[in-house]
Scaffold this motif. Structure first.
Motif, PDB file in Angstrom:
ATOM      1  N   GLU A 702      -1.395   7.409  -7.451  1.00 47.68           N
ATOM      2  CA  GLU A 702      -2.696   7.389  -6.778  1.00 47.68           C
ATOM      3  C   GLU A 702      -2.452   6.976  -5.329  1.00 47.68           C
ATOM      4  OE1 GLU A 702      -5.616   5.230  -8.927  1.00 47.68           O
ATOM      5  OE2 GLU A 702      -6.980   5.011  -7.232  1.00 47.68           O
ATOM      6  N   ARG A 725      -4.337  16.931  -4.311  1.00 48.29           N
ATOM      7  CA  ARG A 725      -5.143  17.046  -5.516  1.00 48.29           C
ATOM      8  C   ARG A 725      -4.599  18.176  -6.410  1.00 48.29           C
ATOM      9  NH1 ARG A 725     -10.321  16.950  -7.536  1.00 48.29           N
ATOM     10  NH2 ARG A 725     -10.399  14.724  -7.260  1.00 48.29           N
ATOM     11  N   HIS A 730      -4.044  11.381  -7.789  1.00 54.09           N
ATOM     12  CA  HIS A 730      -5.375  10.795  -7.639  1.00 54.09           C
ATOM     13  C   HIS A 730      -5.553  10.221  -6.227  1.00 54.09           C
ATOM     14  CE1 HIS A 730      -7.083  10.482 -11.799  1.00 54.09           C
ATOM     15  NE2 HIS A 730      -5.907  11.086 -11.992  1.00 54.09           N
ATOM     16  N   SER A 732      -8.056   7.527  -3.947  1.00 55.84           N
ATOM     17  CA  SER A 732      -9.209   6.619  -3.905  1.00 55.84           C
ATOM     18  C   SER A 732      -9.462   6.152  -2.476  1.00 55.84           C
ATOM     19  CB  SER A 732      -9.017   5.440  -4.848  1.00 55.84           C
ATOM     20  OG  SER A 732      -7.843   4.754  -4.516  1.00 55.84           O
ATOM     21  N   ASP A 752     -11.276  10.552  -6.288  1.00 59.11           N
ATOM     22  CA  ASP A 752     -11.456  10.144  -7.677  1.00 59.11           C
ATOM     23  C   ASP A 752     -12.137   8.789  -7.826  1.00 59.11           C
ATOM     24  OD1 ASP A 752      -9.629  12.236  -9.148  1.00 59.11           O
ATOM     25  OD2 ASP A 752      -8.591  11.577  -7.327  1.00 59.11           O
ATOM     26  N   LEU A 786     -17.407   9.636  -9.671  1.00 58.69           N
ATOM     27  CA  LEU A 786     -16.180   8.943  -9.276  1.00 58.69           C
ATOM     28  C   LEU A 786     -16.111   7.621 -10.035  1.00 58.69           C
ATOM     29  CD1 LEU A 786     -16.517   9.342  -5.400  1.00 58.69           C
ATOM     30  CD2 LEU A 786     -15.347  10.856  -7.005  1.00 58.69           C
TER      31      LEU A 786
END
Ligand code: C2E
Ligand code: MG
Ligand code: MG
Length: 833
Positions: A702, A725, A730, A732, A752, A786
């Motif tokens: 992520e 993606r 991921h 954030s 996400d 999300l």
């Protein structure tokens, strides 16, 4: 208010004055002859200082030559003045608040017209019966100063000064009759031209007039007045000497009662008004005698009654107003909403209080302090409105004048902006003439508003006073510390040899201010940020210097508060430090000085660790562990961030894979990515490599990005994000809520999760806006499909709140601090909540 109630009436008109150059000796002589206890020093028609009997204690009696010094060198300044039209009540309060015994009374043009003393004001209020109730023993001043008759006068003066006594008892060991010396005796000696008596015994007044400790204060006062003296010796029944009692001791024991009485009188008046709903007649006497204007209206708002003071203040006679609407008094200066709010408050709270401008019959507009009470009968039905008001135009004018005249800040006693600017201009002119340097320092307390908001202004004020003392203690004689207002202070260094000296002083100030400070029961910590501007390099006028010091101060705040900055950055010691840090940062990668720590993210439903955030640390050989908050911005500036970021990414992926190899369950590893990494180098390519090298499956990686990625270079960044993606990574948004993302971008970008910034989480339970903001972000995340992650969760209360609002994951000290890779192992695969 009528003139019978003002200071003017009791002012002593004989005012003794002299020029600044008068010698102490001449001034004392004039006072002695006129039997005056104070003298005003007047320059060019304006009073500039005062000298009183009390000040004789600071004259050097061991050196009678000093009596030839000019009075201006020893006078107290600035002079405290009061306008002749001030009413007695207000004057009493000002004596109390400002702790002085005399005020110089001035007229409209600021010219002194007399002197008023505290005793005049207090005695005016009829206090005899308090004096009957209290006995002498309760007011006697202790300890008393005792001096042997053989002692030198200068020793006596020193002892009196040290014990803050205005008189001393002269008593020997051989049964001689005791005597007394007072400030007045000292004045006489100065006035006599410095002929020193051989010792104290030679000038002591005898016999010592005594009073029994069980006698009432009233009889003590009468004795003082009859004998025209100001001190009595207090003795016990057995004749033992207990102490001295002075006129001002009697006054100070009265002060408390006096203020109490003032309060009581006001309360009584208010209560009487309220009772008037039952019987207006009883109240009428009070109302009629009141100096405040009073107006009673019926429930439909028509005037039913006004008192004589009303007519005096407004110019309207009883018959001219009764039956009319009070709107005839309106000045037209307030808008509709003002009156709407007034009615609102009357309906909801039953009372309105405030300042309002009204119009007299003569057309003159004036300010009044107005209180309106709603009067209801037993059934709660409104029977009357009672309005009580006083004309505050004089008070406002006086306040304004005091504000303008004064050169000192009332709260801290420091010079204010005006005096500071004056001194700064003088210092600039001086430096200009001598080709010298000087500096000013601008200080602002960090986060002071918090103290004010959370603990109240009373505490805030005490903090400001303590800070003022500390600043004063840091500077040299000749430097000026001033308060500009609020929590802003300035320091003027009129003589500066080296710029480093200003920097050193700033260091001293900063460390002095940050010492813990106890106010009431609170232990408080304040820090300050300092900006420095130097003449002539940083500006030639007072305005530019102040402005530039202010700018430098803001820079200090930006760089993390509790520090100082010079306006010309090249001079900053901080920037030397920074240079040192920069050069070692360049080598940190090669030298293997970076390391990662890990902090778990916990799923609020399962209670298990669902992810891990990798956080970088720099182990500097000398500075120790340096926080990323400090060096990441530097690395960004120096163009090193991509290199460091690449190392972090690879190291984190490798670590994640090796936990898996140890047999631990897979959790997603999050890596922070700087916005600049989107610009410099190929982020997608780097990620691909890191995954390949480590063998980590993409769905377990992520990236934490900040809102700025979404806001800058939108098209390019969106494309990189799409690429990532597509690989299954991921994304954030870190520190969400602190930036300015637009909702439409959020919707369009492939993300996400939102990580709610810890500043909001911190506020959840402190009844700030935090709770509302956090709930909103959680809802927003869920609406956009999300996950919502809360960072900086430190308490169980915060976690409970977040779970209740449906937050998905939490991260923070509550569950684990960032720890080493080995230490994290124990957190896998167990319930952590
Ligand atoms: P961040 O990404 O928001 O990281 C969370 C920060 O909050 C970490 O500080 C962490 O130690 C701290 N923290 C975690 N739980 C709590 C808590 O309960 N209470 C409080 N008061 N703090 C908590 P840290 O490690 O000093 O990192 C500071 C910032 O530096 C990070 O904020 C991130 O923006 C940046 N950073 C850290 N590592 C990297 C990196 O490898 N690359 C980049 N570009 N930036 C990084
Ligand atoms: Mg982060
Ligand atoms: Mg964060």
């Amino acid at each position: 208010m009528g003139s019978e109630n003002t200071i003017d009436r009791i002012t002593k008109r004989e005012i003794l004055s002299c020029a600044p150059g008068t010698t102490i000796y001449e001034a004392a002589k004039a006072m002695s002859q006129a039997r005056c206890s104070s003298i005003i020093i007047v320059d060019d028609g304006q009073p500039i200082g005062i000298w009183t009997e009390r000040d004789t204690l600071s004259v050097d009696f061991s050196d009678p030559e000093s009596f030839g010094r000019p009075i201006a060198s020893v006078m107290s300044t600035p002079i405290k003045t009061i306008h002749g039209k001030t009413n007695l009540g207000d004057a009493g309060l000002r004596f109390q608040l400002e702790g002085v015994r005399h005020f110089v009374v001035v007229d409209d043009s600021g010219k002194p017209v007399g002197v008023v003393s505290q005793s005049d004001v207090i005695l005016r209020h009829g206090v005899e019966h308090f004096l009957v109730l209290r006995n002498v023993g309760s007011s006697v001043k202790q300890p008393m100063v005792k001096i042997a008759p053989g002692a030198a006068l200068s020793t006596a003066v020193e002892m009196m000064g040290a014990m803050r006594a205005d008189a001393a008892v002269v008593v020997g060991d051989h049964g001689e009759a005791p005597g007394i010396i007072t400030e007045r005796d000292l004045l006489r000696i100065i006035a006599a031209g410095g002929e020193m008596p051989p010792n104290v015994g030679a000038i002591a007044s005898r016999p010592l007039i005594t009073v029994n400790e069980n006698d009432s204060l009233l009889s003590a006062r009468n004795t003082l007045e009859e004998r025209r003296i100001r001190h009595l010796a207090v003795v016990s029944d057995s004749g033992e000497l207990k102490g001295l009692l002075s006129f001002s001791d009697i006054l100070s024991s009265l002060q408390y009662e006096y203020v109490q009485r003032l309060d009581e009188a006001l309360r009584e008046r208010d209560e009487a008004l309220l009772r008037s709903r039952k019987d207006l007649h009883i109240a009428r006497k009070v109302i009629e005698a009141s100096l405040d204007g009073i107006m009673i209206c019926n429930p439909s708002g028509m005037i039913e009654f006004v008192n004589p003071a009303f007519s005096q203040l407004t110019g309207y006679a009883f018959d001219e107003v009764v039956g009319h609407n009070p709107s005839m008094l309106q000045s037209g200066l307030h808008d509709r909403s003002f009156y709407d709010r007034m009615w609102q408050s009357l309906h909801v709270q039953g009372i309105w209080q405030g300042e309002i401008w009204n119009r007299r019959k003569s057309g003159e507009v004036y300010p009044e302090w107005l209180t309106i009470n709603v009067i209801r009968d037993e059934d709660g039905v409104i029977t009357q409105y009672a309005a009580v008001f006083s004309d505050i135009s004089e008070r406002k004018k006086t306040e304004e004048r005091i504000k303008n005249l004064a050169y000192f800040d009332v709260l801290t006693g420091l010079p204010n902006r005006r005096l500071f600017t004056d001194r700064l201009q003088v210092a600039i002119a001086h430096a200009h003439r001598h080709g010298a340097q000087m500096a000013i320092m601008f200080l602002d307390l960090d986060l002071f508003k918090r103290i004010n908001d959370s603990l109240g202004h009373g505490i805030g004020d005490q903090v400001l006073c303590e800070v003022a003392n500390r600043l004063q203690a840091c500077v040299r004689e000749g430097d000026t510390v001033a308060r500009l207002g609020g929590d802003e202070f300035v320091i003027l260094l009129p003589e500066l040899d080296h710029v480093e000296d200003a920097a050193k002083l700033a260091d001293r100030v900063i460390s002095r201010v940050k010492q813990p400070l106890s106010v009431d029961e609170h232990e408080l910590y304040v820090t300050t940020s300092v900006g420095i501007a130097v003449y002539p390099d940083d500006g030639l006028t007072d305005e530019t210097l102040i402005k530039n010091a202010d700018t430098a101060m803001y820079r200090a705040k930006d760089l993390g508060r509790n520090s100082y900055q010079l306006y010309t950055p090249a001079m900053n010691a901080k920037s030397f430090e920074r240079l040192a840090m920069e050069s070692s940062l360049r080598h940190a990668l090669n030298r293997g000085e970076f390391t990662l720590v890990y902090q778990g993210k916990i799923d609020l439903v399962s209670g298990r660790m669902s992810g891990v955030e990798a956080l970088v640390r720099w182990r500097h050989p000398e500075m120790g562990l340096v926080s990323p908050a400090e060096f990441i911005p530097l690395a960004e500036n120096m163009g090193l961030i991509s290199e460091i970021g690449a190392w972090v990414l690879k190291a984190a992926c490798r670590q994640s894979q090796s936990w898996f190899d140890l047999g631990l369950p897979r959790v997603r590893i999050a890596v922070n990515v700087s916005t600049l990494q989107f610009r410099e180098g190929d982020l997608a390519e780097l990620v691909k490599q890191a995954l390949q090298e480590s063998g980590l499956p993409p769905q377990f990686l992520e990236l934490e990005i900040t809102e700025s990625v979404l806001m800058q270079r939108v098209d390019e960044n969106a494309q990189v994000l799409q690429e990532l993606r597509a690989m299954g990574i991921h994304i954030s948004i870190d520190d969400f809520g602190t930036g300015y993302s637009s909702l439409s971008y959020l919707k369009r970008m492939p993300i996400d999760a939102l990580k709610i910034d810890r500043s909001f989480v911190k506020d959840i339970t402190e009844d700030g806006d935090g709770a509302a903001i956090v709930s909103t972000i959680i809802n927003l995340a869920h609406n956009l499909k999300l996950r919502a992650v809360a960072e900086g969760v430190e308490t169980q209360d915060q976690a409970d709140f977040l779970r209740q609002r449906g937050c998905d994951e939490i991260q923070g000290f509550l569950v684990s601090r960032p720890v080493s890779a080995e230490d994290l192992v124990s957190l896998f695969d167990r319930n952590l909540l």
